[in-house]
Design a protein around this motif. Structure first.
Motif: not given
Length: 574
Positions: A488, A521, A523-525, A527-529, A531-532, A563, A567
Motif C-alpha cells: 500500500h 464500517t 465495507y467502508a474500509r 470501499a475506501r481502498t 476509491r484510492d 458502499e 464507488i
C-alpha cells in the motif's frame, strides 16, 4: 447610587470587597462626576466610573473580564471605596510629596490626631492599614499560620475533588472528554487570585518578609501537583509567582533577598525530580537574579557540588546540573581556561562533552575535537548512554571530517549512520543520499550493494530501492512481507511498473476481506481502498470490474451495496 451592588454577582462582590479591605484600591481622581483608580491584584488595572448625579453613567476597566462586557471585581472594589469616601467637589491637581510635607509641617500634632481619629471611625480599613504601618514590622506567628491554613485549604479542596473523580469513572471520563479550556483549572487559578489579593496587600502594608515566605509556600505546594500540572493555568500561576518574587526583590530589603535565595537553593536541590516545568521556572529565576558577589559564589559552589555528587552515581542529574553550571559560567563571564578545566573534569557527562566539542571547534582545535568525539563514541554503554547520543557524535564527526577534507573518514561515518541505526527515518534517507553524492556513479554501484547487505530493516531497504529506481527489488521485498502494508505504501511506483502483479495481490486481499458478511464500517474500509485505487488510470478498469462482480454476487448485503454505490457514483466523475 444606592442600588449599585445589584450590578454585580455575589461572588464578584465578595472578591471586590476583598480588594477593598486589603487596600488594593489606589484612587487617582474622585470627583462628583467620576472616579479613576488603579486596583492592585495579580496585575494593576485602571478603573474609570462616570456618574450622572446619583446614577452610574458608565464603568470601564482594563481587565480581560471587563473587556468582554462584564462588571468586574475591580469595579466593585472602586465602588466600595467611593461609598466610604466623599468625592472632592472640584478637580484638584495631584498631591506631590512637597505638598504633603509642607502641609504636615504646618499642622500641629493635635489637629492631625483629631483628623485621623475621625477618618479611622469612618474607614476601619484605613485604621488597620495605618496600624500596620505604625506598629509591628512582623506579623504574629498565629497570623502567618492562618495564612498557611488558607493556602492548605485551597490545595485540599482540589485534592478532594480529584480523589472523588478517581472513585467515579463516569465523572472522570466526562472531565477528560471536555475541551481543554473548560476543564477544572485545579488550585492554580485560586492560588493566583490569592497572590493578587492577600500577598499584594501584605506587600503594600510593608510585611514584605512575610509575603516572601507565603509566596514561597504557595510555590512549594503547587510544584508537585500532579493533575493537569502541565496545563496553561499552572504556567500562569508560575508566571504570577515569579512576578511576585520580582516585586519582592524590588523592595531591596536584604532579609527578603536572602530568604528567597536560600529557599530557592533548597528547592532546586529537593525538587529536581518532582515537576520539570516547576524546576525550570525556579532555576531560571535563580540564575537571572541575585547578582551580588555573595550570591554568585553560593550559586557556583552549589552547582559544582551537585555536578560532583552526580556525575558518576546519577549521570542524568549530573548533566542537568552541568548545564546549569555552564549557563552560569557564561553569565558570570568566567575565564575560558576555567570552563575548559570543568569540561575536562566532567567529560563523562554527554552534555559537557558536547559543550566542550563546540568550544574546541570555535577555537579551531579540530584535532582535539575529533579525539573528544571519538572518545564519546567508544566509551562503554553504562545504561545511561542512549543510542541517539552515539549517533549525534557520528553526525558531528562526519561534519568535522568533511570540513577537514578527510574523505575516507567522512564516508565511514556516513556508512555507520546509514547502517548501524537501522530504523527508517527521514534522517536516515538524508544520510543515504549524502553518502551517494560522495562517490562516483561507478563506485556507488559497488558501495550500495554492501550497504544493502548491512541493512536488516525491510522498510529502510524499500526506501533505498525506491531512491535507486530498483522497482524489481522493491516489488520483491513488498511481496515478501506478511501483510500488505508495504504494498500500500509504495503502490504508486509499483502500479506504474507492475500493474498486473500488484492488482492481482489487491484482488486476493479484497476478495478475502468481503468473503463473509460483516458490519458496514468494514465495507467502508474496503470501499475506501477501491476509491484510492481509482486515482490510478491503470487500476480504474480493475475497480469497475470488481465492483460489478460483487454487486452480482453479494446483492443480498444492503450495507455492502450502499458502499459500492458510492464507488460507482465516484467513478462517473472521473
Amino acid at each position: 447610587m444606592n442600588n449599585w451592588a445589584e450590578l454585580f454577582s455575589p461572588i464578584i462582590m465578595d472578591r471586590g470587597m476583598g480588594y477593598y479591605q486589603n487596600g488594593a484600591v489606589h484612587v487617582r481622581e474622585n470627583t462628583t462626576s467620576k472616579i479613576v483608580a488603579d486596583v492592585m491584584g495579580t496585575e494593576s488595572y485602571r478603573v474609570g466610573i462616570a456618574f450622572n448625579g446619583s446614577l452610574i453613567e458608565s464603568m470601564d476597566c482594563e481587565c480581560p473580564y471587563a473587556l468582554d462586557g462584564n462588571h468586574c471585581k475591580h469595579m466593585a472594589a472602586v465602588m466600595l471605596w467611593r461609598e466610604n469616601h466623599a468625592p472632592v467637589q472640584h478637580a484638584e491637581r495631584p498631591v506631590t510629596d512637597t505638598d504633603a510635607t509642607q502641609l504636615l509641617a504646618d499642622t500641629n500634632v493635635q489637629t492631625m490626631r483629631v483628623f485621623l481619629t475621625n477618618q479611622f471611625k469612618r474607614d476601619p480599613h484605613l485604621f488597620e492599614l495605618f496600624k500596620q504601618y505604625a506598629t509591628s514590622t512582623e506579623l504574629p506567628a498565629d497570623e502567618m499560620r492562618r495564612y498557611r491554613q488558607q493556602i492548605d485549604a485551597i490545595m485540599q479542596r482540589h485534592e478532594d475533588s480529584y480523589s472523588q473523580m478517581d472513585d467515579d469513572y463516569d465523572e472522570y471520563q466526562d472531565y477528560y472528554d471536555r475541551p481543554y479550556g473548560r476543564r477544572d483549572e485545579g488550585p492554580f487559578k485560586e492560588l493566583q487570585d490569592y497572590i493578587g489579593d492577600t500577598i499584594s496587600s501584605l506587600i503594600a502594608s510593608h510585611h514584605v518578609i512575610e509575603a516572601t515566605r507565603l509566596v514561597d509556600y504557595i510555590a512549594e505546594q503547587a510544584g508537585p501537583w500532579e493533575p493537569e500540572s502541565t496545563s496553561d493555568s499552572f504556567d500562569v500561576l508560575m508566571r504570577t509567582i515569579t512576578t511576585a518574587w520580582t516585586r519582592l526583590l524590588a523592595q531591596k530589603e536584604n532579609d527578603v533577598t536572602q530568604t528567597l535565595f536560600d529557599w530557592l537553593q533548597v528547592q532546586l536541590v529537593q525538587t529536581h525530580d518532582v515537576n520539570a516545568e516547576y524546576w525550570r521556572t525556579l532555576r531560571h529565576f535563580w540564575l537571572t537574579n541575585f547578582k551580588d558577589s555573595r550570591f554568585v559564589q553560593a550559586k557556583d559552589a552549589l552547582t559544582v557540588k551537585k555536578v560532583d555528587q552526580n556525575d558518576s552515581d546519577n549521570p542524568m542529574t549530573g548533566e542537568v546540573w552541568a548545564r546549569v553550571w555552564l549557563t552560569l559560567a557564561q553569565t558570570l563571564g568566567k575565564k575560558e581556561q576555567s570552563i575548559i578545566e570543568f569540561c575536562q573534569n566532567h567529560i563523562q557527562l554527554d552534555a559537557v562533552r558536547q559543550y566542550y566539542v563546540d568550544l574546541l571547534v570555535q577555537k579551531g582545535d579540530l584535532d582535539t575535537a575529533e579525539k573528544v568525539l571519538r572518545g564519546g563514541k567508544q566509551r562503554p554503554d553504562d545504561g545511561h548512554f542512549a543510542m541517539h547520543q552515539r549517533e549525534e557524535y557520528s553526525v558531528q564527526l562526519k561534519d568535522l571530517y568533511q570540513q577537514t577534507h578527510n574523505i575516507p573518514a567522512y564516508r565511514h561515518e556516513l556508512q555507520e549512520l546509514v547502517t548501524q541505526y537501522d530504523a527508517y527515518s527521514e534522517k536516515r534517507i538524508r544520510y543515504y543520499k549524502e553518502l551517494k553524492s560522495a562517490y562516483s556513479p561507478i563506485e556507488w554501484r559497488v558501495v550500495r550493494e554492501k550497504l544493502f547487505a548491512a541493512v536488516s530493516s525491510p522498510d529502510l531497504l524499500a526506501h533505498f530501492y525506491l531512491i535507486e529506481d530498483m522497482y524489481d527489488r522493491l516489488l520483491q521485498i513488498a511481496m515478501q512481507q506478511r501483510n500488505s502494508n508495504m504494498l500500500h505504501r509504495f503502490e504508486a511506483p509499483l502500479l506504474t511498473h507492475y500493474p498486473e502483479i500488484v492488482l492481482a495481490e489487491y484482488q486476493k486481499e479484497l476478495s478475502a476481506a468481503v468473503r463473509f458478511p460483516t458490519k458496514r464500517t468494514h465495507y467502508a474500509r474496503v470501499a475506501r481502498t477501491l476509491r484510492d485505487l481509482q486515482a490510478y488510470p491503470q487500476a480504474r478498469q480493475f475497480v469497475s470490474n470488481l465492483v460489478q462482480k460483487w454487486r452480482r454476487e453479494y446483492s443480498n448485503r444492503p450495507a455492502m451495496m450502499a458502499e459500492l454505490a458510492i464507488i460507482h457514483d465516484a467513478s462517473k466523475k472521473i
